[in-house]
Design a protein around this motif. Structure first.
Motif, mmCIF file in Angstrom:
data_model
loop_
_atom_site.group_PDB
_atom_site.id
_atom_site.type_symbol
_atom_site.label_atom_id
_atom_site.label_comp_id
_atom_site.label_asym_id
_atom_site.label_seq_id
_atom_site.Cartn_x
_atom_site.Cartn_y
_atom_site.Cartn_z
ATOM 1 N N ARG A 1 -15.748 13.147 -5.213
ATOM 2 C CA ARG A 1 -14.430 12.584 -5.545
ATOM 3 C C ARG A 1 -14.501 11.062 -5.609
ATOM 4 O O ARG A 1 -13.903 10.436 -6.482
ATOM 5 C CB ARG A 1 -13.400 13.012 -4.504
ATOM 6 C CG ARG A 1 -13.140 14.510 -4.483
ATOM 7 C CD ARG A 1 -12.165 14.887 -3.397
ATOM 8 N NE ARG A 1 -10.850 14.312 -3.663
ATOM 9 C CZ ARG A 1 -9.915 14.152 -2.722
ATOM 10 N NH1 ARG A 1 -10.165 14.501 -1.479
ATOM 11 N NH2 ARG A 1 -8.751 13.647 -3.037
ATOM 12 N N ALA A 2 -15.215 10.461 -4.661
ATOM 13 C CA ALA A 2 -15.321 9.002 -4.635
ATOM 14 C C ALA A 2 -15.981 8.468 -5.899
ATOM 15 O O ALA A 2 -15.569 7.431 -6.443
ATOM 16 C CB ALA A 2 -16.112 8.565 -3.397
ATOM 17 N N ASN A 3 -16.993 9.163 -6.378
ATOM 18 C CA ASN A 3 -17.747 8.676 -7.539
ATOM 19 C C ASN A 3 -17.090 9.010 -8.874
ATOM 20 O O ASN A 3 -17.300 8.301 -9.854
ATOM 21 C CB ASN A 3 -19.173 9.250 -7.507
ATOM 22 C CG ASN A 3 -20.085 8.499 -6.575
ATOM 23 O OD1 ASN A 3 -20.617 7.442 -6.923
ATOM 24 N ND2 ASN A 3 -20.248 9.008 -5.357
ATOM 25 N N TYR B 1 -12.310 7.950 -8.293
ATOM 26 C CA TYR B 1 -11.873 6.618 -7.852
ATOM 27 C C TYR B 1 -12.632 5.529 -8.600
ATOM 28 O O TYR B 1 -13.866 5.509 -8.611
ATOM 29 C CB TYR B 1 -12.047 6.464 -6.334
ATOM 30 C CG TYR B 1 -11.031 7.283 -5.587
ATOM 31 C CD1 TYR B 1 -9.830 6.729 -5.166
ATOM 32 C CD2 TYR B 1 -11.240 8.643 -5.359
ATOM 33 C CE1 TYR B 1 -8.875 7.484 -4.518
ATOM 34 C CE2 TYR B 1 -10.289 9.415 -4.713
ATOM 35 C CZ TYR B 1 -9.106 8.830 -4.289
ATOM 36 O OH TYR B 1 -8.160 9.587 -3.652
ATOM 37 N N THR B 2 -11.859 4.638 -9.214
ATOM 38 C CA THR B 2 -12.430 3.601 -10.064
ATOM 39 C C THR B 2 -12.186 2.229 -9.452
ATOM 40 O O THR B 2 -11.069 1.912 -9.046
ATOM 41 C CB THR B 2 -11.789 3.640 -11.474
ATOM 42 O OG1 THR B 2 -11.883 4.978 -11.982
ATOM 43 C CG2 THR B 2 -12.470 2.664 -12.413
ATOM 44 N N TYR C 1 -9.009 0.697 -6.234
ATOM 45 C CA TYR C 1 -9.379 -0.177 -5.106
ATOM 46 C C TYR C 1 -10.124 -1.384 -5.649
ATOM 47 O O TYR C 1 -10.566 -1.394 -6.808
ATOM 48 C CB TYR C 1 -10.259 0.578 -4.102
ATOM 49 C CG TYR C 1 -11.589 1.024 -4.675
ATOM 50 C CD1 TYR C 1 -12.713 0.202 -4.611
ATOM 51 C CD2 TYR C 1 -11.736 2.250 -5.318
ATOM 52 C CE1 TYR C 1 -13.928 0.593 -5.156
ATOM 53 C CE2 TYR C 1 -12.942 2.652 -5.866
ATOM 54 C CZ TYR C 1 -14.035 1.819 -5.781
ATOM 55 O OH TYR C 1 -15.235 2.190 -6.320
ATOM 56 N N ILE C 2 -10.224 -2.400 -4.806
ATOM 57 C CA ILE C 2 -11.079 -3.540 -5.142
ATOM 58 C C ILE C 2 -12.033 -3.766 -3.967
ATOM 59 O O ILE C 2 -11.792 -3.274 -2.860
ATOM 60 C CB ILE C 2 -10.266 -4.828 -5.418
ATOM 61 C CG1 ILE C 2 -9.486 -5.258 -4.170
ATOM 62 C CG2 ILE C 2 -9.353 -4.662 -6.609
ATOM 63 C CD1 ILE C 2 -8.798 -6.611 -4.334
ATOM 64 N N VAL C 3 -13.097 -4.481 -4.206
ATOM 65 C CA VAL C 3 -14.048 -4.824 -3.150
ATOM 66 C C VAL C 3 -13.994 -6.329 -2.948
ATOM 67 O O VAL C 3 -14.258 -7.093 -3.870
ATOM 68 C CB VAL C 3 -15.482 -4.379 -3.509
ATOM 69 C CG1 VAL C 3 -16.439 -4.758 -2.383
ATOM 70 C CG2 VAL C 3 -15.531 -2.882 -3.774
ATOM 71 N N ARG C 4 -13.586 -6.746 -1.775
ATOM 72 C CA ARG C 4 -13.476 -8.168 -1.463
ATOM 73 C C ARG C 4 -14.211 -8.443 -0.161
ATOM 74 O O ARG C 4 -13.941 -7.800 0.856
ATOM 75 C CB ARG C 4 -12.000 -8.575 -1.331
ATOM 76 C CG ARG C 4 -11.806 -10.018 -0.912
ATOM 77 C CD ARG C 4 -10.348 -10.402 -0.830
ATOM 78 N NE ARG C 4 -9.777 -10.569 -2.157
ATOM 79 C CZ ARG C 4 -8.532 -10.994 -2.354
ATOM 80 N NH1 ARG C 4 -7.752 -11.273 -1.336
ATOM 81 N NH2 ARG C 4 -8.071 -11.132 -3.582
ATOM 82 N N THR D 1 -3.746 13.445 -4.060
ATOM 83 C CA THR D 1 -5.026 12.823 -4.353
ATOM 84 C C THR D 1 -5.950 12.791 -3.146
ATOM 85 O O THR D 1 -7.117 12.461 -3.273
ATOM 86 C CB THR D 1 -4.807 11.376 -4.819
ATOM 87 O OG1 THR D 1 -4.214 10.628 -3.745
ATOM 88 C CG2 THR D 1 -3.896 11.319 -6.025
ATOM 89 N N GLY D 2 -5.423 13.109 -1.958
ATOM 90 C CA GLY D 2 -6.225 12.979 -0.754
ATOM 91 C C GLY D 2 -6.255 11.558 -0.254
ATOM 92 O O GLY D 2 -6.917 11.242 0.716
ATOM 93 N N GLU D 3 -5.533 10.649 -0.927
ATOM 94 C CA GLU D 3 -5.530 9.258 -0.513
ATOM 95 C C GLU D 3 -4.768 9.113 0.794
ATOM 96 O O GLU D 3 -3.752 9.727 1.010
ATOM 97 C CB GLU D 3 -4.843 8.387 -1.567
ATOM 98 C CG GLU D 3 -5.575 8.324 -2.883
ATOM 99 C CD GLU D 3 -4.830 7.480 -3.899
ATOM 100 O OE1 GLU D 3 -3.819 6.863 -3.530
ATOM 101 O OE2 GLU D 3 -5.263 7.453 -5.042
ATOM 102 N N ASN D 4 -5.295 8.266 1.648
ATOM 103 C CA ASN D 4 -4.566 7.927 2.868
ATOM 104 C C ASN D 4 -4.449 6.429 2.949
ATOM 105 O O ASN D 4 -5.358 5.709 2.582
ATOM 106 C CB ASN D 4 -5.309 8.377 4.126
ATOM 107 C CG ASN D 4 -5.277 9.862 4.255
ATOM 108 O OD1 ASN D 4 -4.673 10.525 3.439
ATOM 109 N ND2 ASN D 4 -5.930 10.378 5.253
ATOM 110 N N ALA D 5 -3.340 5.979 3.441
ATOM 111 C CA ALA D 5 -3.184 4.567 3.707
ATOM 112 C C ALA D 5 -3.166 4.425 5.210
ATOM 113 O O ALA D 5 -2.382 5.056 5.875
ATOM 114 C CB ALA D 5 -1.880 4.068 3.115
ATOM 115 N N ALA D 6 -4.066 3.608 5.757
ATOM 116 C CA ALA D 6 -4.120 3.447 7.206
ATOM 117 C C ALA D 6 -4.164 1.989 7.566
ATOM 118 O O ALA D 6 -4.656 1.166 6.820
ATOM 119 C CB ALA D 6 -5.360 4.147 7.753
ATOM 120 N N GLN D 7 -3.644 1.692 8.718
ATOM 121 C CA GLN D 7 -3.612 0.302 9.145
ATOM 122 C C GLN D 7 -4.114 0.228 10.574
ATOM 123 O O GLN D 7 -3.700 1.006 11.425
ATOM 124 C CB GLN D 7 -2.183 -0.228 9.053
ATOM 125 C CG GLN D 7 -2.112 -1.728 9.134
ATOM 126 C CD GLN D 7 -0.787 -2.226 8.597
ATOM 127 O OE1 GLN D 7 0.006 -1.470 8.101
ATOM 128 N NE2 GLN D 7 -0.567 -3.502 8.706
#
Length: 918
Positions: A304-306, A309-310, A315-318, A862-868
């Motif tokens: 799924r990740a590959n 998810y784009t 998401y972005i990578v910072r 989507t299986g997405e989770n938002a966590a903090q």
């Protein structure tokens, strides 16, 4: 329009008309209220509270209270509520949803019902979509509340426990839905009532109610703790999956459902790879052997990740960190994470540092959290399309509030092109036209990737201005990469000739005002002066403000002459509300404006639902390159596709709620019981009852009523008495007595258990009350955590019951009830076992290290989770205790079983507590 509607108006018009009489009475009070001095106006708050205490109802005070707030706002902010804003306030007070167009002043609308309901002293919560708006609105509208003698608090991420308690004690508290929801869950994890921060759920106003109660309702709030580190395994699986997906025949990708699965060939290939790498369990029958269930899970998450998810879209990578993008607002969700190993799979894919997974400690859905409130209300610019869902789930009616001034915006039909390149060329041409004429234009995109692509096209575009060649059209980009400057960018979007590219305009909270925003420009000037080391006097601020107002007046006139703000949509979103929010940015307060959407057959929505058919139609009719088709029927077809997506999402949310409703009653029962235990000074009666129930349970299990003595399980009873009560009783001899009944044996066991409990009470003295409460709270937390884990596992597999012609929901209800009954039995037995068998050591306990909890917001589609991330509040059991050498353990602890409860009384297994390996 029907004859009935012609004479009596639509349903919405009749609802609005019902408020006109009260508005007239509020207006009639205005001269009287204006004649009051500041002190007299402020004294009205105490007068209202006295009248409430004397038996008056809030509705009795509504007209006078609204008039007082309007006058206070006029004096403090220089803003007087319009009549339609008063109507919006009354809708909120009644627990409805006020749909108001962008620029109609929703923030000010909330002040009147907020003040009125805060008079009861039970607290009013105002929910916003982000921390910035919570702080802005609390500071801005807080001036009105403070003038009237009320305190305002704000809840944002990073506050200490004391600061949160103070904010919730205020009359009015601002914050985001996540902060309020997670505070509710944390309050049910603390061990001392003094550590709880919330004081109840009385009245709440939800700003951007559709975004929070609809879009974010797809994701339950979850608090979880860390588990073991498996970062190397994630990297290994990711490398194998990347190698596997080079061949597209190894997986099936369903874009419409956003799913990806391995084909039969893919399963065989990955099984061979894992076997060669030695990652399958020894002697297992294959990839799908029960022993390899964890490996299969990680393979699916890596797939799924590959595939799904784009980067730069989802998401972005910072700085080496994977940061999720909110699909509805385009903002970065700093600190949020995906669950069940999916975020770790993306980190492995991008070569980022892999954080450990987590396990659920507590959870609640957005729907069930907000249904805790006695009165729930909300406001937004777009709710009518979801009116049915609001009514079905929240019992809230949507009322469309008329605009203060007639709308002058022109909404043009969509233009549809065959290819994305043709569409982009037309968009650039339209932007150039607006730029030349000095008309401000807002360009809406659906992702960061597309906004940056459009930005590159604008930079590379060559054209002539006044006969001189120019390369590039100046513009601003508003998306997750630049959200720090979002308020400033939005405030300048109405300047003549301004070109602003925005990724989803939902919940920005800053109006686009033609000519510019006076307050933002003044604040920017003050910052510049301060940066130069210059002191700004009040006189200078007043003078500078007058200059800015004059400049903006001229600029606004230029923008109006050019046609007002032009809103250009580069693609249709799957939700009509998002498109309506973008359109609603133009034509505020009667200003002229124009909006149009440019589409292509290659856009996601059209490509998935009608791309091939539409493309063939365009070819059949001989549509040339660069030409578009435009028709009202086409608009209807696109709206129909959006409705289908919205309906699917509604079904997902409704399905989530159905399953959570099964757990919700259990959750409320456990949390209420836990709160009672925590508030009680003495729980000895509860402990005695649990001990008696435990004895009755084990006697009935091993010595069934109406059974012959020969059928009794004396060996099992004796083992349970030793395990649960720590007693060595002659039960074999008792059972051998002639004519003895099971009731008599139960009575003897109870008598011996009570005697042992009395001995332990004498040993600990007054400390016994503290120990009992501590054990009860720790046990209930441990049992509830395991119960949630079992329910998660059950939820994941219960759908398979459908293949056996059984209703998965009914099966889930039955199984969940059985699990809850087991939880209650285990709870009684574990509390009894610990209090009857744990050995007490009288020494100062070591300070437990502070662990960390993660706040998660999971998406079932989507299986997405938002966590903090957030620190565990004081008093919670640490998820990881410091390990001790066996030689340093107290005498007798070395013989404790690895899976037995730790003798320290922590409630954890010995192997996870003092018996952890160093």
């Amino acid at each position: 329009m029907s004859i009935f509607q012609r004479f009596f108006g639509s349903s919405n018009e009749r609802k609005v008309k019902a408020f006109h009489a009260r508005v007239a009475r509020i207006n009639a009070l205005e001269p009287q209220i204006q004649a009051l001095s500041d002190a007299q106006l402020q004294a009205k708050t105490a007068e209202f509270k006295e009248r409430l205490a004397s038996g008056a109802k809030l509705d009795d005070l509504l007209e006078e209270a609204f008039a007082v707030v309007r006058e206070a706002s006029r004096r403090v902010l220089g803003q007087r509520h319009y009549d339609v804003q008063l109507i919006g306030g009354m809708v909120l007070h009644q627990g409805g949803i006020a749909e108001m167009r962008t620029g109609e002043g929703k923030t000010l609308v909330a002040t009147a019902p907020t003040y009125l309901n805060a008079l009861e002293g039970k607290g009013v919560h105002v929910i916003t979509v982000n921390d910035y708006l919570a702080q802005r609105d609390a500071g801005w509208m807080g001036q009105v509340y403070r003038f009237l003698g009320m305190e305002t608090g704000v809840i944002v991420h990073g506050l200490s426990q004391g600061q949160r308690q103070a904010a919730y004690q205020a009359d009015i508290t601002y914050g985001t839905n996540n902060e309020f929801g997670f505070d509710y869950l944390r309050d049910n994890l603390v061990y001392d009532q003094a550590e709880m921060v919330q004081r109840g759920h009385n009245f709440v106003i939800v700003d951007e109610v559709d975004s929070i109660l609809i879009d974010e309702a797809r994701t339950p709030l979850i608090i979880s703790g860390p588990t073991e580190d498996r970062s190397e395994f994630y990297k290994t699986v990711d490398a194998l999956v990347k190698q596997l997906i080079q061949d597209p025949t190894t997986f099936d990708h369903d874009e419409k459902q956003r799913q990806v699965i391995l084909t039969e060939e893919g399963q065989e290939r990955i099984e061979e790879m894992l076997m060669e790498a030695g990652h399958l369990a020894e002697d297992s029958a294959g990839l799908y052997d029960a022993a390899n269930v964890s490996v299969v899970h990680h393979v699916n998450q890596a797939l799924r990740a590959n595939v799904l998810y784009t980067r730069d879209k989802d998401y972005i990578v910072r700085a080496g960190e994977v940061i999720l993008i909110d699909e509805f607002t385009g903002r970065m969700m700093q600190g949020r994470r995906l669950s069940e190993g999916l975020h770790q799979a993306i980190e492995a894919k991008e070569g980022a540092v892999i954080q450990p997974e987590n396990q659920t400690l507590a959870s609640v859905t957005i729907q069930n959290y907000f249904r805790l409130y006695t009165k729930l209300s909300g406001m937004t610019g777009t709710a009518a399309t979801e009116a049915q869902e609001f009514h079905d789930i929240y019992k809230m009616e949507v009322v469309e509030i008329p605009t203060n001034r007639a709308i002058a915006r022109i909404d043009e039909d969509d233009e549809v092109y065959r290819t994305e390149a043709e569409k982009n060329a037309a968009i650039i041409k339209q932007i150039e036209d607006c730029y030349r004429r000095g008309q401000p234009i807002l360009v809406g995109t659906v992702s960061i990737e597309k906004s940056e692509h459009l930005s590159d096209l604008l930079k590379a575009h060559s054209f002539e201005v006044d006969g001189k060649p120019q390369k590039g059209i100046p513009h601003s980009v508003l998306n997750a990469r630049y959200h720090e400057q979002e308020a400033l960018i939005v405030s300048d979007a109405g300047i003549p000739g301004a070109v602003t590219i925005a990724t989803n305009m939902a919940g920005r909270g800053t109006d686009i005002q033609l000519g510019g925003n006076v307050d933002m420009k003044l604040a920017k000037w003050r910052e510049e002066q301060t940066a130069l080391g210059l002191e700004v006097t009040p006189e200078q601020s007043v003078e500078r403000k007058a200059q800015i107002e004059a400049e903006i007046k001229d600029l606004k006139e230029q923008a109006l002459n050019a046609g007002g703000l032009y809103v250009l949509g580069t693609e249709r979103h799957e939700s009509r509300r998002i498109d309506n929010q973008l359109r609603g940015r133009t034509g505020r307060q009667g200003d002229p404006g124009r909006s149009k959407f440019f589409l292509s057959c290659e856009d996601d929505l059209l490509r998935i639902f009608a791309g091939d058919r539409l493309d063939s139609i365009m070819r059949t009719f001989g549509v040339q390159e660069g030409e578009a088709i435009t028709h009202k029927w086409l608009n209807s077809a696109i709206a129909t596709a959006q409705k289908r997506v919205e309906q699917r999402n509604y079904e997902i949310r409704k399905n989530l709620l159905k399953y959570d409703d099964v757990v919700n009653d259990q959750r409320k029962a456990v949390f209420e019981q836990r709160a009672e235990f925590m508030a009680a000074a003495d729980v000895s009666d509860v402990v005695d009852e649990m001990r008696r129930d435990t004895v009755t349970d084990i006697v009935n299990r091993h010595l069934p009523p109406k059974a012959y003595a020969e059928q009794w399980d004396i060996e099992g009873l004796d083992a349970h008495i030793r395990d649960l009560l720590g007693l060595d009783l002659p039960v074999r001899e008792w059972a051998a007595e002639e004519g003895i009944a099971n009731e008599e044996i139960e009575e003897r066991i109870l008598k011996a258990a009570d005697a042992r409990a009395a001995e332990r009470q004498e040993l600990l003295g007054d400390h016994m009350r503290t120990v009992e409460k501590s054990f009860i709270l720790q046990t209930i937390d441990l049992q509830w955590r395991e119960h949630l884990m079992h329910l998660d596992h059950l939820r994941n597999v219960i759908g398979l019951r459908g293949y056996g012609q059984r209703d998965p929901l009914q099966e889930y209800k039955t199984e969940a009830f059985s699990l809850f009954e087991k939880l209650l039995v285990d709870f009684r037995q574990n509390v009894t076992r610990w209090l009857m068998t744990v050995q007490f050591e009288f020494e100062a306990p070591p300070a437990p290290p502070q662990g960390e909890m993660i706040e998660i917001h999971m998406d079932p589609l989507t299986g997405e989770n938002a966590a903090q991330m957030g620190a565990i509040p004081d008093g919670l059991p640490a998820d990881q205790r410091a390990a001790m050498p066996m030689s340093a353990l107290p005498e007798g602890w070395e013989a404790t079983g690895r899976n037995a409860p730790c003798p320290c009384g922590s409630g954890r297994k010995f192997k996870h507590c003092h018996g952890a390996l160093v």
